[in-house]
Design a protein around this motif. Structure first.
Motif, mmCIF file in Angstrom:
data_model
loop_
_atom_site.group_PDB
_atom_site.id
_atom_site.type_symbol
_atom_site.label_atom_id
_atom_site.label_comp_id
_atom_site.label_asym_id
_atom_site.label_seq_id
_atom_site.Cartn_x
_atom_site.Cartn_y
_atom_site.Cartn_z
ATOM 1 N N GLY A 149 -3.569 0.186 -4.170
ATOM 2 C CA GLY A 149 -2.158 0.520 -4.308
ATOM 3 C C GLY A 149 -1.836 1.857 -4.949
ATOM 4 N N PRO A 150 -2.290 2.124 -6.188
ATOM 5 C CA PRO A 150 -1.901 3.379 -6.838
ATOM 6 C C PRO A 150 -2.363 4.623 -6.088
ATOM 7 C CG PRO A 150 -2.744 1.829 -8.453
ATOM 8 C CD PRO A 150 -3.030 1.240 -7.110
ATOM 9 N N MET A 151 -3.599 4.616 -5.607
ATOM 10 C CA MET A 151 -4.105 5.801 -4.918
ATOM 11 C C MET A 151 -3.423 5.990 -3.563
ATOM 12 S SD MET A 151 -6.097 6.904 -7.179
ATOM 13 C CE MET A 151 -6.949 8.208 -6.341
ATOM 14 N N LEU A 163 -0.651 -2.306 -13.713
ATOM 15 C CA LEU A 163 -0.042 -0.994 -13.515
ATOM 16 C C LEU A 163 1.040 -1.037 -12.440
ATOM 17 C CD1 LEU A 163 -0.057 2.108 -13.999
ATOM 18 C CD2 LEU A 163 -1.914 2.249 -12.325
ATOM 19 N N LEU A 164 0.828 -1.866 -11.407
ATOM 20 C CA LEU A 164 1.776 -1.951 -10.292
ATOM 21 C C LEU A 164 2.931 -2.915 -10.553
ATOM 22 C CD1 LEU A 164 -0.604 -2.007 -7.190
ATOM 23 C CD2 LEU A 164 0.932 -0.160 -7.861
ATOM 24 N N LEU A 220 0.789 -1.226 0.000
ATOM 25 C CA LEU A 220 0.000 0.000 0.000
ATOM 26 C C LEU A 220 0.823 1.279 0.000
ATOM 27 C CD1 LEU A 220 -2.714 -1.186 2.526
ATOM 28 C CD2 LEU A 220 -3.037 -0.756 0.102
ATOM 29 N N GLY A 221 2.120 1.183 -0.212
ATOM 30 C CA GLY A 221 2.822 2.467 -0.262
ATOM 31 C C GLY A 221 4.305 2.449 -0.002
ATOM 32 N N THR A 222 5.045 1.501 -0.533
ATOM 33 C CA THR A 222 6.505 1.523 -0.396
ATOM 34 C C THR A 222 7.137 1.800 -1.759
ATOM 35 O OG1 THR A 222 6.460 -0.908 -0.508
ATOM 36 C CG2 THR A 222 6.633 0.087 1.660
ATOM 37 N N LEU A 223 7.307 0.775 -2.589
ATOM 38 C CA LEU A 223 7.918 0.978 -3.905
ATOM 39 C C LEU A 223 7.067 1.888 -4.780
ATOM 40 C CD1 LEU A 223 9.180 -2.631 -4.811
ATOM 41 C CD2 LEU A 223 10.449 -0.760 -3.748
ATOM 42 N N SER A 224 5.767 1.707 -4.753
ATOM 43 C CA SER A 224 4.901 2.538 -5.596
ATOM 44 C C SER A 224 4.966 4.006 -5.179
ATOM 45 C CB SER A 224 3.454 2.023 -5.530
ATOM 46 O OG SER A 224 3.012 1.926 -4.189
#
Length: 525
Positions: free
Chosen positions: A328-330, A484-485, A153-157
């Motif tokens: 993930g993206p948001m 996308l991820l 939910l918010g490391t690499l992305s």
């Protein structure tokens, strides 16, 4: 003219596609819910069959790569450059915890450990005799809400978004995840429009579900406690109050309403947790947590990669993986927005280590308390759970806790605030994704906050079948989002190396060559 600006046209197209798709979903549900549910179930099964193994590998790889980057010299990377963080560490952590934990904190923390306690998960069916049903139930819950879930939910992305936005001047939109591959061409291309739209649809569906379930949960609780009839009007009134809370919070912005609400929620959760530990089955909870954490770490790989029992996987692990990937993206946008000035190591420790440990302990406290009371008096939790589902589990546990006359309403308040903190942050993130601005217009935040509430109201009118259909639809939307991820597994390390060079962390001779536009020679259709 402003109307001919391709960027303005693209923003309108993204808003039209995402909003139009949600409208189509509602209209189809109103027209023939049974037929739509059948289509969703068929698509649900197909998506799990095709994408399920990919999601399992991606979730594991994403965690491993994030930890490697965070605990090597790349962890010294300063996100967004050498600037001071906008908020204190406590407020930053509070926003992260409350935004991402809402669904688990209020709907699953009391129920899921009990489900796995009553019915042994497949990976533990042939476990050695020394492993108790308590440890197995909690360990499986830890897997679903632990290290891999949070890292997704918010490391690499988030790292890729930070680089594209702060270092390369890209608008803060989900399409920036493709910048390391396709360069700035993605900013005004139809592929970027599709990426933005599917990301918004996925997170809107993932947020509307908990909003609707909260109305049913509180309706169930009011009926059980006060004798009020759990009908549509009661649920609509509850929904209206919730929407008002998170709309006001979203409209005031991250540094006011969102941070204040999140901080208050964390304080309330800590107070309730301390009461449970001091006056409830504290010793049992701590012992169960330690035993289950040991089992979770010991059998981490088998639980992460097991492919036994497809039906069970679809109901549990793959459902959660699809839900989290859809977010993930948001979430990458939102975390990139609130984390400027933090180091990559701080981000990895907060999101991929601290948050999972806190979440696991929260599950051990509520779920463990439920198991404790179930073992003391068989049926006291399991019977309400079987009869009323998720809403009944939390109410059943809180009614058994000491000071129940205080704990029951306090947990209901906590439930509302948990969901509100997700509603306000996701309304903010959707407005960011459409506008591309770090601080989107207030009216856009209010519009999306109200839109999610309106869709939930319509689905509630059709009964729990409408919300349940949306829950299954969440997993379907994760299919395009996972594509996308997927590239962040290799673009994340690439971006980390570029940022480390530019910040003087990596010597010149180790520079990873990059053109200003990494895809200047690429040809997009």
């Amino acid at each position: 003219m402003k109307s001919s600006d391709p960027r303005t046209t693209d923003k309108r197209l993204v808003a039209s596609l995402s909003g139009g798709f949600l409208l189509l979903f509602v209209l189809l549900a109103l027209f023939d819910l049974q037929q739509m549910t059948q289509w969703i179930n068929l698509s649900f099964a197909w998506v799990l069959d095709i994408f399920g193994p990919l999601w399992q590998v991606w979730m594991l790889a994403n965690l491993v790569i994030a930890l490697v980057l965070g605990f090597t010299r790349y962890g010294d990377i300063r996100l967004g450059g050498h600037v001071s963080p906008e908020s204190s560490t406590f407020r930053w952590l509070a926003v992260i915890m409350c935004t991402l934990l809402a669904g688990g904190g209020v709907f699953w923390s009391a129920a899921e450990p009990m489900y796995h306690y009553l019915s042994t998960p497949p990976v533990f069916e042939e476990a050695p005799a020394g492993i108790s049903a308590i440890s197995a139930g909690l360990a499986q819950s830890f897997m679903h809400w632990g290290f891999m879930a949070w890292a997704a939910l918010g490391t690499l992305s988030a790292l890729v978004v930070v680089h594209a936005h702060y270092d390369r001047g890209m608008a803060m939109r989900p399409r920036t995840l493709l910048y390391p591959i396709l360069g700035k061409k993605i900013e005004n291309h139809w592929l970027g429009t599709v990426a933005d739209a599917v990301s918004i649809i996925a997170v809107a569906a993932g947020t509307i579900g908990p909003i609707g379930f909260l109305a049913t949960q509180l309706g169930f609780s009011f009926e059980a406690l006060l004798g009020w009839e759990n009908n549509y009007m009661l649920q609509l009134a509850i929904l209206g109050g919730l929407v008002l809370i998170y709309t006001v919070s979203a409209s005031t912005g991250i540094n006011k309403g969102i941070q204040w609400l999140s901080s208050a929620n964390v304080v309330l959760a800590l107070v309730l947790l301390v009461i449970i530990l001091l006056f409830g089955p504290g010793g049992f909870i701590i012992d169960s947590f330690l035993n289950a954490m040991g089992l979770y770490l010991q059998d981490f790989m088998p639980m992460a990669l097991t492919r036994h029992n497809d039906e069970w996987m679809g109901w549990w692990t793959l459902f959660f993986w699809g839900w989290f990937i859809g977010y993930g993206p948001m979430m990458a946008l939102f975390i990139a927005r609130i984390s400027r000035g933090r180091t990559l190591r701080e981000l990895v420790v907060a999101v991929a280590i601290m948050a999972p440990l806190v979440t696991n302990f929260w599950f051990a406290a509520l779920g463990g308390a439920g198991i404790f009371y179930e073992e003391s008096m068989a049926g006291v939790i399991s019977e309400p759970l079987a009869a009323g589902g998720l809403p009944a589990a939390l109410l059943g546990v809180t009614q058994q806790l000491p000071f129940a006359e205080f704990m029951v309403p306090a947990f209901l308040v906590l439930t509302v605030v948990f969901v509100a903190t997700t509603g306000d942050s996701m309304a903010y993130a959707i407005a960011m994704a459409i506008s591309g601005d770090r601080t989107p217009r207030t009216r856009d935040r209010i519009f999306w906050a109200l839109t999610m509430g309106l869709v939930a109201a319509v689905l509630l009118r059709m009964g729990e079948g409408g919300i349940s259909a949306l829950q299954s639809f969440i997993v379907i939307t994760a299919a395009p989002v996972s594509l996308l991820l997927l590239p962040v597994l290799w673009t994340g390390p690439k971006v980390a190396h570029i940022m480390a060079y530019e910040q003087g962390i990596v010597p010149h001779k180790e520079r990873h060559e990059e053109r200003e536009d990494p895809a200047s020679d690429a040809k997009l259709p």
